[in-house]
Design an enzyme around this catalytic site. Structure first.
Site, PDB file in Angstrom:
ATOM      1  N   ILE A   1       0.872  -1.190   0.000  1.00 11.36           N
ATOM      2  CA  ILE A   1       0.000   0.000   0.000  1.00 11.36           C
ATOM      3  C   ILE A   1       0.903   1.232   0.000  1.00 11.36           C
ATOM      4  CG2 ILE A   1      -1.718   1.335   1.343  1.00 11.36           C
ATOM      5  CD1 ILE A   1      -2.873  -1.322   0.454  1.00 11.36           C
ATOM      6  N   HIS A   2       0.739   2.112  -0.969  1.00 14.62           N
ATOM      7  CA  HIS A   2       1.525   3.348  -0.927  1.00 14.62           C
ATOM      8  C   HIS A   2       0.880   4.532  -1.630  1.00 14.62           C
ATOM      9  CE1 HIS A   2       2.489   2.349  -5.075  1.00 14.62           C
ATOM     10  NE2 HIS A   2       2.885   3.582  -5.223  1.00 14.62           N
TER      11      HIS A   2
END
Ligand code: UD1
Ligand code: UDP
Length: 360
Positions: A206-207
């Protein structure tokens, strides 16, 4: 001999450029000068890729990382212009959709240097994403648009980009998956390092700013990932943006069931992808790699640029995070890889790009 200046700066660009630099090395009609903007700077977000993937050491390192969009892109623009004035290349080669991409393209177009854009024509149709703005502007000023898919070609046609500028070559990330995938099998020790069993864990990354920069959305995502982690081993190499965002909302990583690890190099990442039973991500590159390595994928976004993965049932967009636990069960029960398909070319995209630039 033609002279290319390659502008890179963020993790996915090192991976894409590695395949093209290798094709350059095999072609004695091209000289490549590499400029690293410095956008990603931690050793495990930058140096490791140069070391493991055999990317030549950058000729210029501009040291511009962190900061807001304006500061970052503006500083890059100033310094890239200086390099281009000195090097006077025949082509500037840019990749993807980051601030480094846009800065490289803007600097080149103002100096009337032809621009080649690798991964052109991708669209999410969500203009709140910084990447979407970077892509549209870069495509608009590019002279050659190397597209990975037919959808990308259609997007450019719809925007009225001249047909002669568009060149469909497939996806350089497929080249990378094939080449480094084999190396990973023999070299990576990541499974034993983290005590993971083959096909017995879920891999998660997740980014994306739209997920990390909204505290409510970030909490919603991690509350639901936590639920998944109570049922399955969930491994998450933590991007520095997400690390900072989780600290801001007071998320206690020590108390979590999620197995947080530091970002890994590409060879270990490929191994984690290949041996996972499912991938949950918001990354552009990881969505495709799930498909390359025949692993199901759930994408925590409202839309994707890689629509063919969704249309063909390889990837499912999760818009309501409360459904994640159920969607994991559904995805684990599916086998969508019985029939082999080639949505992203033949694995020779880098060679096609280099041959094309040489003949131009
Ligand atoms: C950037 C790209 C995004 C891409 C992603 C790949 C833009 C607008 N975004 O997002 O499209 O998907 O890279 O990973 O270009 N940081 C570190 N160490 C690092 C790198 C970053 O600490 O090595 C921290 C910095 O505090 C920085 C923040 O992470 O401010 C965000 O980094 P930045 O490069 O601005 O954006 P990404 O989220 O990495
Ligand atoms: N990646 C990696 N190590 C990690 C996480 C990702 O090598 O810890 C690789 C991944 O395999 C893919 C690329 O980084 O090739 C994707 O980059 P990222 O998700 O940062 O950006 P995006 O593709 O969304 O722009």
């Amino acid at each position: 001999m033609i002279k290319i200046v390659t502008i890179i700066g963020a993790r996915p660009q090192f991976i894409k450029a590695a395949t093209v630099s290798r094709a350059v090395a095999e072609n004695n009609g091209v000289k490549e000068t590499i400029v690293h903007t410095g956008q990603h700077f931690d050793a495990n977000m930058s140096d490791i890729f140069f070391e493991e993937m055999g990317i030549p050491k950058p000729d210029y390192h501009l040291g511009i990382g962190g900061g807001g969009h304006g500061l970052q892109t503006g500083q890059m623009l100033i310094k890239i212009e200086e390099v281009l004035l000195k090097e006077k290349p025949d082509w500037v080669l840019v990749y993807g959709d980051t601030n480094s991409t846009l800065a490289g393209a803007l600097a080149a177009v103002k100096l009337h240097i032809p621009i080649a854009h690798v991964e052109a024509g991708l669209r999410s149709f969500n203009r709140r994403m910084p990447e979407e703005i970077n892509r549209i502007l870069t495509d608009d000023v590019s002279d050659i648009l190397f597209t990975p898919t037919e959808t990308a070609v259609k997007n450019l046609n719809q925007e009225g980009i001249q047909k002669e500028k568009i060149c469909k070559v497939g996806d350089v990330m497929f080249d990378a998956a094939l080449f480094y995938g084999q190396i990973a099998e023999s070299k990576s020790k990541v499974l034993s390092q983290y005590g993971l069993n083959i096909k017995n864990f879920i891999l998660c990354t997740i980014h994306r700013a739209e997920n990390t920069d909204n505290p409510e959305r970030l909490k919603d995502i991690f509350n639901n990932l936590e639920l998944v982690a109570t049922k399955h081993t969930l491994v998450l190499p933590l991007h520095p943006r997400t690390k900072g965002a989780l600290e801001k909302i007071g998320f206690d990583r020590e108390a979590s069931n999620i197995k947080f690890i530091d970002p890994v190099g590409y060879i270990d990442m490929v191994m984690l992808e290949k041996q996972s039973k499912l991938i949950i991500t918001d990354s552009g590159g990881v969505q495709k790699e799930a498909y390359f390595h025949k692993v199901g994928c759930l994408t925590l976004r409202d839309e994707t640029e890689w629509v063919e993965l969704v249309q063909n049932g390889y990837n499912v967009l999760i818009k309501d995070f409360n459904k994640l636990v159920d969607e994991v069960d559904t995805a684990l029960g599916k086998n969508q890889f019985e029939k082999e398909t080639f949505l992203y070319g033949n694995g020779d995209s880098a060679k096609l790009i280099v041959d094309f630039l040489r003949q131009k």
